[in-house]
Design an enzyme around this catalytic site. Structure first.
Site, mmCIF file in Angstrom:
data_model
loop_
_atom_site.group_PDB
_atom_site.id
_atom_site.type_symbol
_atom_site.label_atom_id
_atom_site.label_comp_id
_atom_site.label_asym_id
_atom_site.label_seq_id
_atom_site.Cartn_x
_atom_site.Cartn_y
_atom_site.Cartn_z
ATOM 1 N N GLU A 58 130.027 84.486 93.646
ATOM 2 C CA GLU A 58 129.697 85.317 92.490
ATOM 3 C C GLU A 58 128.332 85.977 92.635
ATOM 4 O O GLU A 58 128.135 87.129 92.232
ATOM 5 C CB GLU A 58 129.760 84.491 91.200
ATOM 6 C CG GLU A 58 131.169 84.140 90.745
ATOM 7 C CD GLU A 58 131.757 82.942 91.464
ATOM 8 O OE1 GLU A 58 131.041 82.308 92.273
ATOM 9 O OE2 GLU A 58 132.946 82.626 91.223
ATOM 10 N N GLN A 80 136.348 85.714 87.750
ATOM 11 C CA GLN A 80 137.662 85.160 87.438
ATOM 12 C C GLN A 80 137.662 84.532 86.037
ATOM 13 O O GLN A 80 138.614 84.676 85.295
ATOM 14 C CB GLN A 80 138.071 84.145 88.493
ATOM 15 C CG GLN A 80 139.555 83.924 88.510
ATOM 16 C CD GLN A 80 140.038 83.443 89.858
ATOM 17 O OE1 GLN A 80 139.837 82.293 90.224
ATOM 18 N NE2 GLN A 80 140.646 84.328 90.621
ATOM 19 N N PHE A 81 136.572 83.878 85.709
ATOM 20 C CA PHE A 81 136.321 83.388 84.353
ATOM 21 C C PHE A 81 134.861 83.669 84.023
ATOM 22 O O PHE A 81 133.998 83.549 84.907
ATOM 23 C CB PHE A 81 136.587 81.871 84.252
ATOM 24 C CG PHE A 81 138.038 81.514 84.255
ATOM 25 C CD1 PHE A 81 138.724 81.271 83.062
ATOM 26 C CD2 PHE A 81 138.739 81.428 85.455
ATOM 27 C CE1 PHE A 81 140.073 80.951 83.077
ATOM 28 C CE2 PHE A 81 140.088 81.110 85.471
ATOM 29 C CZ PHE A 81 140.761 80.862 84.274
ATOM 30 N N ALA A 82 134.585 83.972 82.763
ATOM 31 C CA ALA A 82 133.206 84.234 82.342
ATOM 32 C C ALA A 82 132.299 83.081 82.761
ATOM 33 O O ALA A 82 131.158 83.289 83.187
ATOM 34 C CB ALA A 82 133.141 84.411 80.827
ATOM 35 N N ASP A 83 132.825 81.865 82.669
ATOM 36 C CA ASP A 83 132.044 80.657 82.985
ATOM 37 C C ASP A 83 131.425 80.738 84.379
ATOM 38 O O ASP A 83 130.319 80.247 84.606
ATOM 39 C CB ASP A 83 132.937 79.419 82.921
ATOM 40 C CG ASP A 83 133.837 79.410 81.688
ATOM 41 O OD1 ASP A 83 134.455 80.455 81.393
ATOM 42 O OD2 ASP A 83 133.916 78.363 81.031
ATOM 43 N N PHE A 84 132.165 81.339 85.336
ATOM 44 C CA PHE A 84 131.679 81.372 86.720
ATOM 45 C C PHE A 84 130.557 82.384 86.921
ATOM 46 O O PHE A 84 129.907 82.405 87.961
ATOM 47 C CB PHE A 84 132.829 81.662 87.698
ATOM 48 C CG PHE A 84 133.958 80.669 87.601
ATOM 49 C CD1 PHE A 84 133.719 79.355 87.200
ATOM 50 C CD2 PHE A 84 135.258 81.039 87.887
ATOM 51 C CE1 PHE A 84 134.755 78.441 87.095
ATOM 52 C CE2 PHE A 84 136.301 80.127 87.785
ATOM 53 C CZ PHE A 84 136.054 78.828 87.387
ATOM 54 N N HIS A 125 136.411 76.796 81.662
ATOM 55 C CA HIS A 125 137.254 77.992 81.659
ATOM 56 C C HIS A 125 137.372 78.549 80.240
ATOM 57 O O HIS A 125 138.391 79.120 79.869
ATOM 58 C CB HIS A 125 138.660 77.677 82.188
ATOM 59 C CG HIS A 125 138.694 77.284 83.631
ATOM 60 N ND1 HIS A 125 138.300 76.045 84.078
ATOM 61 C CD2 HIS A 125 139.060 77.972 84.741
ATOM 62 C CE1 HIS A 125 138.446 75.978 85.389
ATOM 63 N NE2 HIS A 125 138.900 77.139 85.821
#
Lengths: 321, 350
Positions: A58, A80-84, A125
């Protein structure tokens, strides 16, 4: 025939690829596979040299986007997910967000963050990161709540000369449908009153707009008319529309799905208290997720985030003041 | 092919009179400038810290000379005054930034080694190490997408400490996957601030990592101008020829503190007195003279000329105004939003 929120996001990227040669898409599993949520389904076949799978990096994804933007491109990066995006935090807030201020060279990148909770997704996630990014100077943070906004605001995001954090809510992806994409879109930086009322104002954004409307529907049976404001963009924040609504209702509840300490709802309350103190008939209130990681089990998750029930409860207390 | 590009052919770089004279001139110019910056710092005339590249000039200037200004990209790090000079950065960009002139490329908004001209192939570094690797990769990626890569190379410099960051790894791995013409020069000066190599990495030599990334790897004595000339031009040539990213690890020692606030007392005496403790500028001068590429008289002439240039650049920057907080546009965004208030940083009474 209907179009979903995620269809609109895919459609916007297709439009951008077709109409703007500077646009390319960069993300994990977004080419042949079409993305974890299929937001780029089929786009790599149509534009094979402009939709790229990338390593699980990222930090480097955003670094590459910044470099490409310096050289005149308009990259759209899918997290892929905001969290990442926490892995890319440094490149977003220190590289991209500071760049124009420091060097006078803009870096128009768009970072798509599949945000927010869905049942069973758990702590990593489900996060809502808009408040964190809005804290940093140099970023624009968008939180579309409707199918048409999902489309138009993504098109607008890529046209802006600043880095844009585009928070798309995963819960809305397939649940939210519309007959068509409307052309009556508002400019970035303008909120929308999605339901008019006179007894209290609920300020919400993203998926919480729909929860707030449900709560307003329930209270309508008891004779309360609740106004719901969809912020659309949390940065810039259209405080004028919020103040005008509070002037009509005298009461404010700000609702957000992010963690409760600080953030968008705190900013809205602070701004209304500072600029519209005289308009208020009751202390301005806020409702957020709980102060724990987002839990995994659907029953815990449903009680972690604001719901129509908890919004109704908060509004009843506000109306009784 | 430009004049210097023609000269920067690896086979002959180490014996090419004009290439070596050009590299040495940048080394010398940088050394004289940095000595002046150090004096200004000690006299309290500098805004912020001063970070010098003493001992790393041969590597830095060779890289800057092997690159082509106006075509290639160069993202320098904190010890690359010589490389910046070789890549064409005017001295005045440096003195304006260090002395806080509003006329400088950063206009007082950022300082010292953070300066750059990103629209002209020279990105401005952030302090978070390793972060420039993927940015240069992105610049090259954009040119490839536009069908305009055209033999361009992107280069960035980094220290031994920065090789431990996730950003370095992510960036280099991504550049390798995309097979971009990127040259990463690792100046292993044995100490990351005060931390020695044995607390930084456990491999015998950082160049071993190149194999893991699937990229070209070179090792060079960074105190030896002739060695730097042949190795760095070869790495640049390979990247330019489409052979993917190249990593060059230069062994050397920083001959100053991390910044001028630091006396580098943590460097043991035997390391200071060892092979890499020798001054690359003195070594280069000897190599030029012994090989009849330049005479002592010529070099003295350059010294005087560069000292006068530095003096002029300092004097000019000192006469220029500092940024004015009342005229500063206090916005970080390029976009204007007529319908939304900017976030008030001052109290607003309705």
């Amino acid at each position: 025939m209907s179009i979903t929120y995620i269809d609109a996001i895919r459609e916007a990227q297709l439009t951008l690829l077709r109409e703007d040669p500077r646009v390319f898409l960069y993300g994990q599993d977004i080419a042949t596979f079409g993305g974890a949520f299929k937001a780029t389904k089929g786009l790599a076949e149509m534009y094979p040299n402009r939709v790229f799978d990338c390593p699980i990096s990222e930090d480097a994804m955003i670094g590459l986007a910044v470099g490409a933007a310096i050289e005149g491109m308009r990259p759209i990066v899918e997290m892929q997910f905001a969290d990442f995006s926490s892995i890319a935090f440094n490149q977003i807030v220190n590289q991209a967000a500071t760049h124009f201020y420091r060097t006078a060279v803009p870096v128009p990148i768009t970072v798509r963050l599949p945000s927010g909770g869905t049942a069973g997704s758990g702590p990593f996630h489900s996060q809502s990161m808009e408040g964190i990014y809005a804290q940093y100077p140099g970023l624009i943070v968008l939180t579309p709540a409707s199918v048409s906004d999902a489309y138009h605001m993504l098109i607008d995001a890529v046209g802006l000369n600043d880095p844009v954090i585009y928070c798309e809510h995963k819960f809305l992806y397939r649940w939210l449908k519309a007959k068509t994409i409307h052309n009556d879109h508002l400019p970035i930086g303008q909120a929308r009153i999605v339901r008019t009322g006179k007894h209290a104002t609920v300020v919400a954004y993203s998926a919480m707009v729909h929860e707030a409307v449900r709560a307003a529907d329930r209270l309508h049976h008891d004779g309360w008319e609740i106004e719901v404001v969809d912020l659309r963009s949390v940065k810039p924040l259209d405080i004028d529309t919020v103040l005008a609504s509070v002037a009509r209702t005298g009461r404010l509840l700000a609702v957000g799905e992010a963690f409760p300490w600080g953030g968008v709802t705190a900013e809205v309350v602070a701004r209304v208290a500072g600029e519209g103190f005289h308009l208020l008939d009751a202390p301005p209130q806020r409702l957020n997720a709980r102060d724990t990681p987002v839990p995994y089990h659907p029953q815990l998750w449903a009680a972690h985030r604001p719901t129509p029930e908890s919004i109704c409860e908060a509004l009843r207390k506000l109306l009784a003041f | 092919m430009s004049r210097l590009e023609a000269l920067a052919q690896p086979a002959e770089a180490a014996t090419n009179r004009e290439f070596l004279r050009s590299v040495f001139a940048s080394m010398l110019r940088a050394r004289i400038l940095e000595n002046k910056l150090s004096s200004l710092y000690k006299a309290g005339k500098i805004v912020g810290g001063v970070y010098l590249g003493r001992g790393q000039e041969a590597v830095s200037a060779t890289l800057g000379t092997a690159l082509i200004q106006g075509r290639d990209f160069f993202a320098p790090l904190i010890r690359d005054q010589a490389g910046r000079t070789a890549f064409g950065e005017p001295l005045i960009d440096c003195t304006r930034t260090y002395l806080g002139s509003v006329e400088g490329p950063m206009r007082g908004r950022d300082g010292n080694i953070h300066r750059g001209r990103p629209g002209q192939g020279a990105p401005a570094m952030i302090s978070h190490l390793g972060a420039q690797v993927s940015v240069v990769a992105g610049m090259l990626f954009a040119r490839r997408l536009k069908g305009d890569l055209d033999g361009r190379v992107g280069a960035t410099c980094i220290g031994d400490g920065a090789t431990s960051t996730g950003s370095f790894h992510e960036g280099l791995n991504l550049a390798a996957v995309e097979r971009l013409p990127l040259v990463v020069v690792v100046g292993n000066n044995q100490f990351a601030y005060s931390t020695p190599n044995d607390r930084q990495f456990a491999c015998a030599d950082l160049v071993e990592r190149a194999r893991g990334y699937g990229i070209g790897g070179f090792s060079v004595d960074g105190t030896d101008l002739l060695a730097c000339a042949s190795v760095l031009t070869e790495a640049v040539r390979r990247a330019r020829a489409g052979m993917g990213p190249q990593m060059v690890v230069a062994r050397l020692l920083r001959l100053s503190g991390h910044g001028e606030h630091d006396d580098a007392s943590y460097v043991p005496g035997d390391v200071r007195d060892g092979h890499y403790g020798r001054d690359c500028v003195e070594v280069a001068m000897r190599q030029l003279v012994e090989n009849h590429f330049a005479t002592i008289e010529e070099i003295r002439g350059w010294q005087e000329k560069f000292a006068a240039e530095v003096q002029r650049a300092v004097a000019q920057a000192q006469q220029e105004p500092a940024p004015d907080p009342y005229r500063e546009k206090w916005t970080a965004l390029a976009t204007r939003f007529p319908l939304a208030n900017p976030t008030p940083s001052q109290p607003v009474f309705p």
